[in-house]
Scaffold this motif. Sequence first.
Motif: not given
Length: 518
Positions: A389-417
């Motif tokens: 996580a530390v390497a991710f924050v220092f190595g990529l743009r803030d927006q990249d983490a936000i974009n992936l987190q938005l996708l993460g919310g969509v992804w984790i919802l798919q295990v609900f069934p």
Amino acid sequence: MAGAAMTTTFLAVIGGASLLAVTARRLHPGDRLPSLEGWALADRGLGAGWTWLLLGGTVYTAYTFTAVPGLAYGNGASAFFAVPYTVIVCPLAFVLLSRLWEVARRHGYITAADFVRGRYGSPPLALVVALTGILATMPYLALQLLGIRAVLTAGGLYPPGAAGDLAMVAVFAGLAVATYRHGLRAPTVIAALKAVAVFVSLTAVCWLVLDRFGGPGAVFDGAARALGGTDPAHSPLVLTPGQQPAYATLALGSALALLMYPHVLTAGFAADGARTLRKVSAGLPAWTALLALFGFLGIAALAAGVRAPAGGAEAAVPMLVDRLMPGPLAGLVFGSIVVGALVPAAVMSIAAATSFVRNVYVEYVHPTATPKRQVRVAKAVSLTAKLGAVAFVFGLRDQDAINLQLLGGVWILQVFPAVAVGLYTRWLHPRALLAGWAVGMAAGTYLVVREGFSSIVPLVAGSPEIYAGVAALVLNLAVAVAATPVLARLGVPRGPDATDLPSRPRAGRRPPTGANNA
């Protein structure tokens, strides 16, 4: 002088968190052999008070406390979807978490994938549940560091260059060591400091805001003018009809997704009984009220004329605090938000490590691993997750983490069934659930990426915008329901059910409610 006082108070809060982490060893029961259940779930021994602190401190992250007011600062009314979303979570947790705890305690399950493995007898389905949870958790963990950096920068506590990076790593390193040694007990004791510091500091900030502006009405009027709303009948702080489908589906989808995140389930599984979880679920609205007040501060930042940097709306509230409050109190607020990031970050790393060990390492790499070896591997993976996580924050743009987190919310919802529906019925075929998961993951990813990494999407041109995760979940369920009778007709076998759950809850059946009779 004010800057020195703020820094002193800030360091005192962080130092207090570090000292509390050291005391986590006192929560260890005596004379117990090392086990993954002991390290990752505190031996399922947390009472109602500790569970309320840990679950609330895990669900309500520091990034939530900066992103929600930042969204209110930038977009107005739509930011407050987080309030109904967290309200919906409370009855869901009351029902789902308590029932899942009963099954997990009875069979020694530690992760959601453990439950899926036992319920459907399908290692591939359990594997995709575990990997989806890890994939969705990692960017969420990185966002906690982004929240820390945004707060420190806004308060002038983040020196430019390598010195600032080292300061943030030092704050994070203390928790990493405590978590490595004491597991879930470390963030549990720090959650107590988080609750006290956040509730006290937020009350002080809101009182100062209301005192300065003369009441909430003046705050909202000033914010509406700042957003360009001159007509009271069409205020930007009121949802338009076109925004309502997105608002409703985002609130519902986020609530369903939240309880599927591994870190939330880890905090829930650590309770000492299902009855404890029901009590805690009834008390979670206190944290929701806290979140609503943070959203209000985003509105207050608009009214106060705060000018957040372009693309950095999450800094609006820290900038407001720096402007309104004397140095010591500002240091308390900044320290509270930073501590607020440490608790969920620790639980997320523990949850990701536990899922890897139980559902990947033991299942596919080393089935005969001893409990001691499992703990050793989990500790190493947990530390690696934090470093990643530390390497991710220092190595990529803030927006990249936000974009992936938005996708993460969509992804984790798919295990609900597989997880939530599986608690009440086993009718869905495991291979149908796998197919539904694949369709949901592909559809959700496509919709979000198509709209430039926005989770609010129109299904077709000209249609109302809705939350992409809900659209993907509907497709997921449709495929699973349609494929189940086809697979049954083809005679595709199911795996055995090891959970002893009925297909439907039997009337009058009273399940065990505590650790002693589970």
